[in-house]
Design a protein around this motif. Structure first.
Motif, short mmCIF file in Angstrom:
data_model
loop_
_atom_site.label_atom_id
_atom_site.label_comp_id
_atom_site.label_asym_id
_atom_site.label_seq_id
_atom_site.Cartn_x
_atom_site.Cartn_y
_atom_site.Cartn_z
N ASP A 176 0.85 -1.27 -0.01
CA ASP A 176 0.05 -0.04 0.00
C ASP A 176 0.88 1.30 0.05
OD1 ASP A 176 -1.95 1.81 0.42
OD2 ASP A 176 -3.07 0.85 2.00
N ARG A 180 0.58 4.61 6.23
CA ARG A 180 -0.01 3.62 7.13
C ARG A 180 0.90 3.70 8.54
NH1 ARG A 180 -4.08 2.56 4.44
NH2 ARG A 180 -4.80 3.38 6.54
N ARG A 306 5.43 5.78 6.21
CA ARG A 306 5.03 4.90 7.20
C ARG A 306 5.36 5.39 8.70
NH1 ARG A 306 2.95 2.77 3.44
NH2 ARG A 306 3.12 0.37 2.67
N ASP A 321 -4.56 3.06 13.56
CA ASP A 321 -4.65 2.88 12.28
C ASP A 321 -5.74 1.50 12.24
OD1 ASP A 321 -4.88 2.09 9.49
OD2 ASP A 321 -2.73 2.57 9.18
N THR A 324 -5.01 -1.31 9.59
CA THR A 324 -3.73 -2.36 9.69
C THR A 324 -3.63 -3.02 10.74
OG1 THR A 324 -2.44 -0.58 8.82
CG2 THR A 324 -1.25 -1.95 9.58
#
Length: 502
Positions: A176, A180, A306, A321, A324
């Motif tokens: 992705d 994230r 990230r 998140d 995730t």
């Protein structure tokens, strides 16, 4: 440590039982209500004092006095309920006479307790305990300083994390492209920061995030402005004039500056030791409950940026998140824990060359650590100083005490932080687990019934007490203070246990 939980329990018992029963002892109803209010006020103060007593011996002694007083309160509660119940069944004349005697006894006892509480309250100021919530003691600050992590202090001896590190590197570098948040979750001392350091310094990570990496130690004392300043200093190279200007910025201005600096870059930011959902919201400047809300500090440039979080609590990871799945750290296997111990205790020497009785003692002690890496590392370092059977036997016979006192970073000091951080309603539930034997597999159904019977779970109009007890159990599991042993087909916990060192 359990005083605030004890006071909370006493307040609940007063609120739920005594006030309703007071009709049978009308003459002491006012005293009962006054004592209930005093305990309620003390409970609010103790919520802060509980967190500070490990850092200040004056607070610890003062809290101990309160504990003794509260035990007297519980005795009075029992006396009150017993007397009220007996008056329900006594004949009229006998009841009138008995009521006068009981009213006097209970009233006198409450007066004595109130005098004791007043004396304790007065002694608080005499001891210099004025503002519990202000300032930080030397011992508390020392523990935070010693726990402060740095990516440069990478562990040389790492066991059982190679595969996890490879998987984490892949998750950080491929897939992705949206920004994230990946979280490492587990109990204190399980190796979250160790794995994060290994990954942060990994060759692939350095190549993938060449110019924009930062490592920040957050801790329980979360200060967003300091977090922003540390990130800015690591991801940029401001001139002297720029640094002076940035230093004058307020918290919001720093957040905006950091956002503008990061929005065109692919970045990796490690936030080590995040304790609360609110801390994440403060740092990221999240102003919405929408799971897709990214906040106003860490931008999504759809370039594979990230954030890597380490936390003890699964709800913090999911809050940061929700899309995730957190990576939950596992305890070491039997082979891994012995390998780690040998490399620490025998300093890479062949453990087979040592006397069998020494090895036997070592294996038994390692089993006591139950796969917790920090405990094994501390134990191995302690035993490496002296290879005599006598010294090893001393440690073997009282391993918990040795692990607790082994330096400011003692294992118990680390694990104790999780207890201190518990909300007051979970503390009695957690302390109740000490009644079960070591290594005991607990039936969750039995545990929930016990918590309910003990009065640890309040009645809720919308929810049954059993359901509330299950919520408490799941919260302790999410905080990594209870380990799941078995789940049912519908994903409910049926068996659980507590780590030996907890």
């Amino acid at each position: 440590m359990a005083t605030e939980a004890v006071v909370s329990f006493a307040v609940e018992r007063f609120g739920d039982m005594l006030i309703q029963e007071a009709i049978f002892l009308k003459g002491v109803r006012g005293k009962v209500e006054r004592l209930n209010k005093d305990l309620g006020a003390m409970k609010c103060f103790l919520e802060e004092a509980e967190k500070k007593q490990e850092e200040d011996v004056r607070v610890r002694n003062w809290v101990s006095e309160i504990r003794d007083a509260v035990y007297d309160v519980e005795d009075t509660i029992d006396m009150f309920i017993l007397n009220a119940e007996s008056l329900r069944t006594d004949y009229f004349l006998k009841g009138v006479f008995k009521k006068l005697i009981n009213r006097h006894k209970v009233g006198k006892k409450i007066e004595d307790i109130q005098l004791t509480l007043q004396d304790i309250s007065n002694r608080r100021e005499a001891l210099g305990i004025k503002n519990i919530g202000e300032g930080t003691s030397g011992s508390g600050q020392m523990l935070r300083d010693l726990r402060r992590s740095s990516p440069r202090a990478e562990e040389l001896v790492i066991v059982g994390l190679t595969q996890e590190a490879d998987k984490l590197v892949k998750q950080l570098t491929v897939g992705d492209q949206r920004r994230r948040v990946i979280s490492l979750v587990g109990m204190g001392g399980i190796g979250k920061s160790t794995l994060a350091k290994k990954v942060y310094n990994h060759e692939q990570i350095v190549e993938h995030f060449p110019d924009c990496r930062a490592w920040i130690y957050v801790s329980q004392d979360c200060r967003p402005r300091e977090v922003y300043m540390q990130i800015i200093n690591q991801v940029s190279a401001p001139t002297k004039e720029q640094a002076e200007m940035i230093e004058k910025y307020g918290e919001n201005e720093l957040g905006d500056f950091l956002h503008d600096h990061l929005k065109e870059k692919r970045y990796l930011i490690v936030l080590d030791d995040v304790w609360r959902c609110a801390d994440w919201d403060f740092i990221a400047k999240v102003s919405s409950n929408d799971p897709d809300c990214l906040g106003n500090v860490f931008p999504d440039g759809s370039n594979g940026s990230r954030l890597l979080l380490t936390t003890r609590y699964k709800d913090v990871a999911l809050h940061a998140d929700a899309r995730t799945i957190p990576r939950e750290m596992r305890l070491l296997s039997k082979k891994q824990r012995w390998d780690l111990f040998c490399r620490k205790a025998f300093l890479d020497a062949d453990s087979e060359s040592y006397p069998p009785d020494l090895k036997e003692l070592g294996e038994e002690m390692v089993d006591k650590c139950n796969g917790l890496p920090l405990a094994i590392v501390v134990l191995g370092g302690l035993l490496s100083r002296n290879m005599s059977h006598t010294e090893w036997k001393k440690v073997h016979d009282n391993i918990s005490a040795y692990l607790a006192k082994e330096g400011q970073m003692g294992v118990m000091a680390m694990l104790n932080l999780s207890y201190i951080d518990l909300p007051h309603y979970l503390k009695p539930c957690f302390l109740h687990l000490s009644l079960f034997p070591e290594d005991y597999v607990i039936s969750s159904r039995k545990l929930l019934l016990l918590w309910t019977a003990e009065g640890f779970v309040p009645e809720q109009n919308e929810r049954r007490m059993k359901d509330m007890a299950e919520v408490y159990l799941n919260e302790l599991i999410n905080r990594n203070l209870i380990q799941v042993v078995r789940m049912s087909v519908n994903a409910r916990v049926t068996k659980c246990r507590v780590h030996d060192l907890v």
